[in-house]
Design a protein around this motif. Structure first.
Motif, PDB file in Angstrom:
ATOM      1  N   LEU A 355       0.803  -1.221   0.000  1.00 28.60           N
ATOM      2  CA  LEU A 355       0.000   0.000   0.000  1.00 28.60           C
ATOM      3  C   LEU A 355       0.835   1.271   0.000  1.00 28.60           C
ATOM      4  O   LEU A 355       0.483   2.237  -0.682  1.00 28.60           O
ATOM      5  CB  LEU A 355      -0.969  -0.031   1.187  1.00 28.60           C
ATOM      6  CG  LEU A 355      -1.987  -1.182   1.147  1.00 28.60           C
ATOM      7  CD1 LEU A 355      -2.966  -1.084   2.295  1.00 28.60           C
ATOM      8  CD2 LEU A 355      -2.723  -1.220  -0.189  1.00 28.60           C
ATOM      9  N   PRO A 356       1.953   1.337   0.731  1.00 28.79           N
ATOM     10  CA  PRO A 356       2.777   2.557   0.616  1.00 28.79           C
ATOM     11  C   PRO A 356       3.313   2.783  -0.806  1.00 28.79           C
ATOM     12  O   PRO A 356       3.585   3.916  -1.191  1.00 28.79           O
ATOM     13  CB  PRO A 356       3.914   2.306   1.612  1.00 28.79           C
ATOM     14  CG  PRO A 356       3.349   1.353   2.604  1.00 28.79           C
ATOM     15  CD  PRO A 356       2.440   0.454   1.825  1.00 28.79           C
ATOM     16  N   LEU A 358       1.708   2.643  -3.401  1.00 31.33           N
ATOM     17  CA  LEU A 358       0.717   3.370  -4.190  1.00 31.33           C
ATOM     18  C   LEU A 358       0.909   4.874  -4.103  1.00 31.33           C
ATOM     19  O   LEU A 358       0.382   5.620  -4.938  1.00 31.33           O
ATOM     20  CB  LEU A 358      -0.702   3.003  -3.719  1.00 31.33           C
ATOM     21  CG  LEU A 358      -1.140   1.569  -3.969  1.00 31.33           C
ATOM     22  CD1 LEU A 358      -2.513   1.330  -3.367  1.00 31.33           C
ATOM     23  CD2 LEU A 358      -1.171   1.268  -5.461  1.00 31.33           C
ATOM     24  N   ASP A 359       1.649   5.331  -3.087  1.00 36.39           N
ATOM     25  CA  ASP A 359       1.843   6.768  -2.930  1.00 36.39           C
ATOM     26  C   ASP A 359       2.967   7.304  -3.785  1.00 36.39           C
ATOM     27  O   ASP A 359       3.162   8.517  -3.871  1.00 36.39           O
ATOM     28  CB  ASP A 359       2.137   7.087  -1.455  1.00 36.39           C
ATOM     29  CG  ASP A 359       0.955   6.736  -0.561  1.00 36.39           C
ATOM     30  OD1 ASP A 359      -0.168   6.625  -1.110  1.00 36.39           O
ATOM     31  OD2 ASP A 359       1.138   6.568   0.654  1.00 36.39           O
ATOM     32  N   ARG A 366       3.564   2.301  -9.600  1.00 34.36           N
ATOM     33  CA  ARG A 366       2.153   2.401  -9.229  1.00 34.36           C
ATOM     34  C   ARG A 366       1.306   1.394 -10.022  1.00 34.36           C
ATOM     35  O   ARG A 366       0.425   0.738  -9.455  1.00 34.36           O
ATOM     36  CB  ARG A 366       1.684   3.831  -9.478  1.00 34.36           C
ATOM     37  CG  ARG A 366       0.267   4.101  -9.015  1.00 34.36           C
ATOM     38  CD  ARG A 366      -0.034   5.585  -9.014  1.00 34.36           C
ATOM     39  NE  ARG A 366       0.433   6.246  -7.809  1.00 34.36           N
ATOM     40  CZ  ARG A 366       0.390   7.565  -7.616  1.00 34.36           C
ATOM     41  NH1 ARG A 366      -0.080   8.353  -8.555  1.00 34.36           N
ATOM     42  NH2 ARG A 366       0.806   8.086  -6.484  1.00 34.36           N
ATOM     43  N   PHE A 390      -8.470  -0.370   4.812  1.00 37.06           N
ATOM     44  CA  PHE A 390      -7.097   0.070   4.574  1.00 37.06           C
ATOM     45  C   PHE A 390      -6.807   0.179   3.073  1.00 37.06           C
ATOM     46  O   PHE A 390      -6.160   1.123   2.616  1.00 37.06           O
ATOM     47  CB  PHE A 390      -6.112  -0.904   5.237  1.00 37.06           C
ATOM     48  CG  PHE A 390      -6.328  -1.066   6.718  1.00 37.06           C
ATOM     49  CD1 PHE A 390      -5.952  -0.064   7.607  1.00 37.06           C
ATOM     50  CD2 PHE A 390      -6.934  -2.215   7.213  1.00 37.06           C
ATOM     51  CE1 PHE A 390      -6.157  -0.223   8.967  1.00 37.06           C
ATOM     52  CE2 PHE A 390      -7.142  -2.366   8.569  1.00 37.06           C
ATOM     53  CZ  PHE A 390      -6.762  -1.368   9.462  1.00 37.06           C
ATOM     54  N   ILE A 391      -7.278  -0.819   2.328  1.00 37.70           N
ATOM     55  CA  ILE A 391      -7.034  -0.798   0.876  1.00 37.70           C
ATOM     56  C   ILE A 391      -7.748   0.395   0.252  1.00 37.70           C
ATOM     57  O   ILE A 391      -7.188   1.089  -0.610  1.00 37.70           O
ATOM     58  CB  ILE A 391      -7.496  -2.122   0.255  1.00 37.70           C
ATOM     59  CG1 ILE A 391      -6.673  -3.295   0.813  1.00 37.70           C
ATOM     60  CG2 ILE A 391      -7.378  -2.074  -1.258  1.00 37.70           C
ATOM     61  CD1 ILE A 391      -7.131  -4.662   0.343  1.00 37.70           C
ATOM     62  N   SER A 393      -8.569   3.287   1.640  1.00 35.02           N
ATOM     63  CA  SER A 393      -7.921   4.549   2.008  1.00 35.02           C
ATOM     64  C   SER A 393      -6.610   4.753   1.257  1.00 35.02           C
ATOM     65  O   SER A 393      -6.189   5.882   1.035  1.00 35.02           O
ATOM     66  CB  SER A 393      -7.682   4.586   3.515  1.00 35.02           C
ATOM     67  OG  SER A 393      -6.785   3.551   3.899  1.00 35.02           O
ATOM     68  N   SER A 394      -5.970   3.657   0.871  1.00 35.88           N
ATOM     69  CA  SER A 394      -4.687   3.781   0.167  1.00 35.88           C
ATOM     70  C   SER A 394      -4.848   4.188  -1.293  1.00 35.88           C
ATOM     71  O   SER A 394      -3.857   4.448  -1.968  1.00 35.88           O
ATOM     72  CB  SER A 394      -3.933   2.451   0.238  1.00 35.88           C
ATOM     73  OG  SER A 394      -4.614   1.465  -0.518  1.00 35.88           O
ATOM     74  N   LYS A 396      -6.276   6.892  -2.472  1.00 30.36           N
ATOM     75  CA  LYS A 396      -6.505   8.323  -2.666  1.00 30.36           C
ATOM     76  C   LYS A 396      -5.558   8.924  -3.695  1.00 30.36           C
ATOM     77  O   LYS A 396      -5.979   9.619  -4.606  1.00 30.36           O
ATOM     78  CB  LYS A 396      -6.385   9.051  -1.328  1.00 30.36           C
ATOM     79  CG  LYS A 396      -7.491   8.715  -0.348  1.00 30.36           C
ATOM     80  CD  LYS A 396      -7.309   9.468   0.962  1.00 30.36           C
ATOM     81  CE  LYS A 396      -8.432   9.102   1.954  1.00 30.36           C
ATOM     82  NZ  LYS A 396      -8.266   9.786   3.254  1.00 30.36           N
TER      83      LYS A 396
END
Length: 1662
Positions: A355-356, A358-359, A366, A390-391, A393-394, A396
């Motif tokens: 998930l990190p 994705l930022d 990505r 959690f998924i 919110s990641s 965004k």
């Protein structure tokens, strides 16, 4: 077949393996395999013996033999005994290990034999393999590979040996130094492990169920130790990959504790290989297998290695996938498989890693991360269920990414989320909005910058959707079919329709996206999804409202949805058909829009949808469609009938207007909707308020908005005229026109240009108000309110001086508005009596507009609109003064006539603006003419047009004549005569128009005839005839007009003459002199065509009407002479023609002699004088008689040698016959020579035909050749002087003048005239001429035949040939029989049979055969004579080329069906024997004719075939079958016919049926299939023929034609294939094998292929 012959057959085929042609090699191998199917043991022995005896045979050929062995063993392994299997094993083993070096194809083929045998004889194979797999000795590479392949092909048989194999192999691993050997060991270990796992998986079916994994664990671990710790470190990439592939399946066999122990080293070791290899799919696959093995034993080491695993795997998944690289795609699948294992083991750590990622802003990172997230959502759903928040919110930051690849990946993730309940969680709405945003992307915007995408998304609705996805290049981001928008649209629809749990999530949330402009591109998918969701809810609750607002302010109101969906429906095909989708959604929401709309919309909306289905984007009329939508809106408002609801709707429409600033067409339509809604409103205050707001907020710089606002006011005025005019009045009186600050803040900064646009809009509003206003209210307001305010807006006063604008848009608006208002007045019931006081002022204003336009170009519609306005104004009172009317006509004509023509469009059509402008001019002129429907009024109009009619510029003449024709037609259509009065200016008008019938432009000519047509009917009308009266003479003008499109000059002036004749018949006597004087003036016309037309018309009129011109003759002659002296026309020559005619009437012989003495070639004047001699029939007959005598008396040519050594003398034409021929052509060409030609027709025809024949190949004298070349180069010669061509031309002229035009045309179409001129084609040309004469000139044949009979004794051979060819062809026509000429013609031809010329004898036979076509009923009577003549031709020994015999065969084929059976029976056998040698003639014609005749012989005696002839049929059967493959198509076609005819005589219904089915003309023939079936039936019904057929077939093995040499062994093979066992002794196998063996050495590969194929069929004898 004995064993010796089987061996020999194998030997022959095995020897042929070395053929150089690949196709032959393939066929030989096929034959060996076919023999092996029958004799597998013998085949294997023969192959084994051949390889053993030919030790030096090259390995490619040994490879082919080994492949044959593999094929035989694979098919018959169950039939082999131990000895054969053992021999094959030993041979294959020997071949495989013969050389130590690797020869892959050869050794692989040997290995495959061992594997095939090992499927049954695994013990024997393993015994041999283990003998070459000894401890301490490194085995051959392919020994190891064979063991590996055996373990896969025979798992149950091989696994029990694995323990001993592994025990032997393990010590070898350390000794194996070559990388290739190590690769082989790795492959073997991989296969051993895979087969062991398969054995253990199916243990219940295994022969030894006690086998356990532990039995292999120790050995596998030992091998693993060497592979991993030593070989994996090799520099050779191939070896490292082989090790990796082996480690995967081996890991499942390792002891659990050993696997756990090795994982800390194994996993990093494998991960390190990612950096060393470009193709990483093997690494990923092996890694996945190892991870599965580790997971299955519950390894704890995975937790320690997880970070490095995730990092390495993530790097792999971030590699861009190219569709052209299957390995990369496969690698991604294997990597994702690894992620699935890790997700099941450690979901928390996996997500903490992913998930990190994705930022990050890196595209590849990505995209790869999103792919993994999507995969684990689907593949590890249970583990991910608790991680949904959690998924979500990641996501965004990925939602904000503008990269198209990231977008695609995000959409795919959202799709997976929808199926697993993620979107029901908080934050799910953001995902849905994202999908809708992507649906709104314009198709062409993907892959561009976000700024440009945003700009273009506003314009998207202006453009139609792309019909085909755009094609992206290699550097593009993704294929168009996988575009973001496409997959988003698909995802939205699928989620809406297939995921039941999404219904409550999407409804009514999707409604929020309908109105915002940024989602315009998504309207179609939104509407489709909403319709589906609405229907599901309607099914659940039939009477409940679908939308429950419950204080939800974000949902659009019913008014907003109605406005939005109606507005976008005006462009129904944009956005993938959003019109239909919007209307369907309206229908679904009818109860929520208004409760009373259901019944009305249930009928109205389907009709709208049906209308859309009947059209396409290109064919739909937007105007018609918008009118249907407005009608739908009016009906809706009428059904609702609630003023509050209507006012709310109008308020919403005005509110949404700014949303359509980027889509002018839809905004224009929305204005119309506002006008319609305001028209239905009953509140005047609301109407005034909305109109005021519209005027204050309109974007006047946009043309479409000005138009829309004006339409809105017009539609509103139909119900609220006073309020609309009052609101416009208030606005006009405001400070809008001042440049400084005014009462409205909106106008503070307006420039002068902006003020002009406001004025244009207001003027246009007044025009639309006038157009739509109720007619009963309009007349009272039009002057005071409408025209006054238009004028005030158009012109302003500066210091008291009226200043008019120069803005073209403002001018156009005024012209349009005046046009609309005046048209509205005219359409009023009191319009005809209405006095428009401003009429002169308005007309003058329109004239100023027209004059201000550039005279030579047409760029704006101002002229058109101004003329249309004048058209309506002219019809109103008061009438225009004479000068004002003249000025108006003059201005309009100058404004249109002088416009330069535009180039025609691609489809040949003119610009619509030009056509509309011309039509406006026509309407104006007819409107002016309507006010003065008298000859004087018509004359005034024509006088205005006269300068343009005579203009030197063609386009101006075309336009002027078109206008004239239109005015005359209008005048004629509306002609009302109360008393008989003269049409006093008819002559002047006819004199003006009639010469234009010959104008250079076709359109001008046709319009001129139309003018003459109308004028003559006008005259009839003035004479008192009724309007519907039709005069036969005048009606002929219509046909003449249609023929003037693209005529020849001669036809053109003939038409003028016809027009003059018609005028002469209907012209009153008192108008004749004025017409002639006008025409005399026309003689000086600069257009020569028109001048000549005037001459033709004058001459015709003088001839037709001379009786009334007695007193005027001196004047006419004087004028005519003065005009003719100015031009060199036809008149001087006419005088000369008359003189020579008079002279020749008294001294025709002298005149003819004198003219014949003229130099050749005759010049044009001489030719004209010759034609003059044909004026009077009696004189023409005398002249033609003299010319015939001159042409026939002298010798046609003289022979001379140009060079002493030339082989043949040249023939040079003599001059007197040549001159006479040319003169005869000129006389016969004159139309008046017809009677004379008819009188001498037989003599002329026969003499000219003989003249043609004896001048073929004859040359001109040298002096004339030089003159001919000179005149040809200068372009002066009209006809060739070449002797034969001149004779052909004369013959054509005689035929034409004799009334046989159809003969000439037929010969031209058939190319007969050209054939007559050549030596090679002359005979055919004569034949075609005779055919045409018999067809079209039958009654003239008797006299012509009599003239030609006399040529039998001609000294010129070519003349005898020509006359015989002509007479022979006549017999093909029934006309000869009808005229009772058959007997005399037969006698004449039979008398020529003994002619010394072979060509004559051949033509005699052709003529006798032609009786079959022309008089078939007479053949029986003359049968014996005809048959004897034909047989004599077959036996003709004086023809060295046998062409007479060929003609006899062709003739017999035609006659056989018609002669008496008894007559035929006497000659049947003789003919069959005589033609048999021609079957194999080198010449195609002889083969074709003889075979076809053979077919006719069979046809003639069907059902009554004597044994002697049947013998000939049987003897011809094999040649006919083989010649079906003849390289010449006619021969093959003849064979088809002959075989079909032979069928019944063979007394075998099956064969006859086969011949009839397969050998029809035009049907494709699969020769092999046909021959196979034929031979099958031959051997079944005629087994005794085997020997004869085989011997004949063997004869053709030596044919000179490759195709037939290839067909002969095919015939042999199929005969042998189908022969019965008891008949096999008839086959001489020794001879057959020898012949086929010889054929295997044929130079043609196709022949060798068929020979090998036939050898394979000899398996029947095995």
């Amino acid at each position: 077949m004995s064993e010796a012959y089987v061996k020999r057959l194998f030997a022959i085929l095995l020897d042929a393996v070395t053929d150089k042609d690949p196709q032959v090699q393939e066929q030989v191998c096929g034959a060996l395999c076919a023999l092996g199917e029958s004799q597998p043991v013998e085949a294997l022995r023969a192959c084994e013996e051949h390889l053993r005896l030919h030790e030096k045979l090259a390995h490619p050929y040994r490879t082919m033999i080994l492949r044959v062995m593999e094929t035989v063993v694979s098919s018959h392994v169950g039939e082999l005994d131990e000895d054969v299997a053992r021999a094959s094993i030993l041979l294959a083993s020997s071949e495989m290990t013969r050389v130590k070096e690797l020869v892959c194809d050869w050794q692989q083929a040997a290995s495959n034999v061992l594997v095939a045998v090992g499927k049954r004889f695994i013990s024997s194979v393993m015994e041999e393999m283990l003998s070459k797999f000894q401890p301490g000795v490194l085995p051959h590479h392919f020994v190891v590979q064979t063991l590996a392949n055996l373990s896969v092909s025979n798992v149950f048989g091989m696994v029990p040996f694995l323990t001993s194999i592994l025990n032997t192999m393990l010590p070898m691993l350390s000794a194996a130094k070559p990388d290739s050997m190590r690769v082989a060991f790795c492959c073997a270990l991989q296969r051993f492990s895979e087969s062991t796992l398969e054995y253990l998986a199916d243990l219940d079916q295994a022969p030894d169920p006690t086998v356990r994994k532990d039995a292999f664990a120790t050995d596998i671990f030992s091998a693993y130790d060497i592979l991993f710790h030593h070989w994996l470190q090799s520099r050779e990439a191939k070896l490292r990959l082989a090790v990796v592939e082996a480690l995967g399946p081996m890991s499942h066999l390792l002891p659990s504790e050993k696997l756990e122990e090795q994982l800390p080293k194994l996993l990093p070791g494998l991960l390190g290989l990612y950096k060393k290899h470009a193709e990483t799919v093997h690494v990923s696959k092996s890694l996945g297998q190892i991870l599965e093995a580790a997971a299955s034993v519950g390894s704890r080491t995975l937790d320690v290695q997880l970070d490095s695993l995730l990092a390495a795997l993530h790097a792999q998944v971030c590699v861009p996938v190219e569709s052209s690289s299957p390995l990369v795609v496969s690698n991604q699948k294997e990597v994702l498989r690894c992620f699935t294992v890790l997700a099941c083991c450690s979901p928390d750590r996996l997500l903490a890693f992913l998930l990190p990622k994705l930022d990050t802003s890196n595209e590849r990172t990505r995209v790869g991360t999103l792919q993994v997230v999507r995969h684990v959502i689907n593949s590890a759903a249970a583990q991910m269920e608790v991680k949904q928040p959690f998924i979500l919110s990641s996501m965004k930051l990925p939602l904000l990414d503008t990269n198209s690849k990231v977008k695609r990946a995000v959409v795919q993730v959202i799709s997976a989320m929808a199926h697993h309940g993620y979107l029901e969680q908080p934050g799910g709405e953001a995902m849905i909005e994202y999908i809708v945003q992507q649906c709104a992307l314009p198709p062409e915007a993907e892959g561009r910058s976000p700024q440009r995408c945003n700009l273009e998304s506003r314009e998207h609705t202006l453009r139609p959707p792309l019909r085909q996805p755009r094609k992206l290049g290699a550097d593009s981001e993704a294929p168009a079919a996988d575009s973001v928008r496409a997959i988003s649209v698909s995802t939205l629809y699928l989620v809406s329709t297939t995921v039941d749990r999404m219904g409550d999530v999407l409804w009514p949330y999707l409604l929020e996206f309908l109105v915002p402009v940024r989602f315009t591109g998504a309207l179609t998918p939104l509407c489709r999804s909403l319709v589906h969701l609405a229907q599901k809810r309607q099914e659940a609750g039939a009477h409940a409202l679908l939308i429950q607002y419950n204080g939800n302010a974000t949902l659009p109101s019913p008014y907003a949805m109605t406005t939005r969906l109606l507005a976008v429906s005006s462009s129904p095909y944009l956005g993938d058909g959003r019109g239909a989708a919007s209307l369907r959604l309206l229908s679904a929401l009818h109860r929520d829009i208004h409760p009373m709309l259901g019944q009305r919309w249930a009928t109205a909306i389907p009709l709208l949808l049906e209308h859309l289905d009947g059209y396409t984007e290109e064919t739909l009329s937007r105007k018609e469609w918008e009118e249907k939508l407005l009608t739908f809106l009016r009906d809706t408002l009428a059904v609702v009938s609630d003023n509050t609801w209507i006012c709310q709707l109008s308020l919403e429409m005005c509110k949404q207007l700014p949303n359509y600033n980027g889509t002018p067409l839809e905004k224009n339509f929305l204005y119309k909707c506002i006008g319609t809604t305001l028209g239905a409103a009953s509140s005047k205050e609301v109407v005034r308020k909305h109109l005021q707001e519209l005027l204050e907020t309109a974007r006047y710089q946009e043309e479409s908005e000005r138009e829309g606002l004006a339409c809105c006011f017009g539609i509103c005025a139909s119900s609220h005229l006073d309020d609309t005019l009052a609101q416009l009045e208030d606005f006009v009186k405001s400070d809008v026109f001042r440049k400084s600050a005014g009462i409205f803040n909106i106008f503070k900064d307006r420039s002068e240009n902006e003020v002009e646009k406001v004025k244009s809009t207001l003027i246009l509003c007044y025009g639309h108000v006038a157009e739509r206003a109720p007619r009963e209210l309009l007349l009272a307001r039009v002057e005071s309110d409408i025209f006054r305010n238009m004028s005030q807006c158009f012109s302003t006063k500066v210091l008291g001086i009226k200043v008019e604008t120069k803005d073209p848009a403002l001018r156009l608006c005024l012209a349009r508005s005046v046009c609309m208002a005046s048209q509205a007045i005219c359409s009023s019931s009191r319009g005809s009596s209405f006095q428009l006081l401003r009429k002169p002022e308005l007309v003058a204003q329109m004239m100023e507009f027209i004059k201000a336009e550039p005279p030579d170009s047409l760029r704006t519609p101002i002229r058109k609109k101004a003329m249309l306005a004048c058209t309506y104004l002219v019809s109103l009172e008061p009438a225009l003064e004479g000068q004002a009317q003249a000025d108006l006509i003059h201005s309009c004509l100058h404004g249109v006539m002088a416009v330069l023509p535009e180039p025609e469009g691609v489809d040949g059509h003119q610009e619509p603006l030009y056509l509309d402008t011309v039509q406006a001019l026509k309407d104006l002129l007819t409107s002016l003419l309507q006010r003065n429907m008298t000859p004087q009024g018509l004359q005034v109009m024509v006088e205005h047009l006269s300068p343009w009619i005579k203009s030197p510029r063609g386009h101006e003449r075309v336009r002027a004549l078109g206008l004239s024709a239109c005015l005359l037609q209008y005048f004629l259509k509306h002609l009302h005569i109360s008393a008989l009065v003269p049409f006093h200016n008819l002559g002047l008008l006819l004199g003006l128009f009639s010469p234009r019938c010959a104008d250079l432009r076709p359109a001008t000519r046709q319009e001129a005839v139309s003018c003459v047509y109308s004028l003559l009917y006008l005259q009839l009308g003035y004479e008192g005839f009724s309007r519907d009266y039709r005069d036969d003479a005048v009606e002929q003008l219509l046909a003449l007009r249609d023929g003037l499109g693209h005529p020849e000059p001669s036809i053109l002036f003939h038409t003028c003459h016809s027009v003059a004749q018609i005028i002469g018949k209907r012209l009153p006597p008192d108008q004749l002199i004025s017409l002639l004087l006008t025409l005399f003036e026309g003689l000086g016309d600069p257009d020569k065509n028109c001048s000549r037309a005037a001459t033709v018309i004058i001459n015709c009129l003088l001839k037709e009407r001379a009786n009334v011109l007695l007193e005027k003759v001196p004047e006419i002659v004087s004028v005519l002479r003065s005009k003719l002296q100015e031009t060199r026309g036809e008149h001087v020559l006419q005088a000369a023609q008359h003189s020579v005619y008079v002279l020749a009437a008294r001294h025709h012989a002298a005149v003819v002699s004198s003219l014949l003495g003229s130099p050749l070639p005759f010049d044009s004047h001489t030719c004209t004088l010759w034609r003059a001699l044909a004026v009077e029939p009696g004189l023409a007959t005398q002249v033609l008689g003299l010319l015939l005598e001159k042409m026939s008396r002298d010798v046609p040519f003289k022979e001379s040698r140009a060079f002493l050594l030339s082989s043949a003398p040249d023939r040079v034409a003599t001059l007197p016959p040549l001159a006479a021929t040319c003169a005869l052509y000129e006389v016969a060409s004159a139309p008046s020579s017809g009677p004379a030609v008819l009188e001498l027709y037989p003599q002329l025809f026969a003499a000219l035909l003989l003249r043609v024949s004896c001048t073929v190949g004859v040359q001109l004298p040298r002096n004339l050749q030089a003159k001919e070349r000179k005149s040809a180069s200068s372009g002066l010669a009209s006809r060739s002087l070449e002797p034969c061509s001149s004779a052909v031309d004369a013959l054509q002229a005689v035929l034409l003048r004799g009334g046989n035009d159809d003969v000439v045309q037929h010969m031209e179409l058939e190319g007969g005239w050209q054939l007559l001129r050549t030596s090679a084609g002359h005979e055919e040309g004569v034949t075609r001429l005779a055919s045409a004469m018999a067809k079209f000139a039958g009654p003239r044949l008797p006299l012509m035949m009599k003239a030609l009979f006399a040529t039998q004794s001609s000294v010129y051979e070519i003349q005898r040939v020509s006359s015989t060819a002509f007479l022979a062809e006549l017999l093909s026509s029934n006309m000869v029989n009808d005229l009772m000429l058959l007997e005399s013609l037969l006698d004449n031809l039979l008398a020529r049979r003994q002619d010394t010329c072979a060509r004559v004898r051949r033509l005699v036979l052709r003529g006798l055969a032609n009786i079959a076509s022309g008089s078939p009923d007479k053949v029986r009577a003359h049968g014996p004579q005809l048959l004897m003549a034909m047989i004599g031709g077959l036996d003709d020994g004086d023809d060295p080329h046998s062409l007479v015999a060929l003609e006899a065969m062709v003739g017999l084929a035609r006659l056989l069906d018609l002669v008496e059976a008894w007559d035929l029976r006497a000659v049947l056998l003789h003919v069959a024997i005589r033609i048999r040698p021609f079957f194999d003639s080198e010449k195609m014609e002889f083969r074709s004719a003889s075979i076809r005749l053979f077919g006719h012989l069979n046809k003639a005696c069907q059902g009554d075939c004597e044994d002697v002839f049947l013998e000939q049929v049987v003897g011809g059967l094999a040649p006919l079958l083989l010649h079906l493959q003849d390289p010449q198509a006619p021969v093959a076609a003849a064979c088809r016919f002959a075989l079909r005819m032979c069928g019944p005589n063979l007394e075998c219904e099956e064969l006859a049926a086969i011949f009839q089915k397969h050998l029809q003309e035009g049907r494709g023939l699969h020769f092999g299939e046909f021959l196979n079936t034929t031979c099958k039936h031959l051997m079944h019904h005629f087994p005794d023929l085997l020997g004869r057929l085989l011997s004949t077939s063997l004869f053709y093995f030596k044919s000179s034609w490759e195709d037939i040499r290839a067909a002969a062994p095919m015939l042999t093979g199929f005969l042998v294939l189908h022969v019965e066992a008891e008949r096999r002794p008839q086959v001489d196998l020794e001879q057959l094998l020898a012949a086929l063996q010889l054929l295997l050495k044929d130079p043609a590969p196709a022949v060798r292929v068929k020979a090998a194929e036939t050898l394979g069929r000899l398996v029947k004898f095995a």
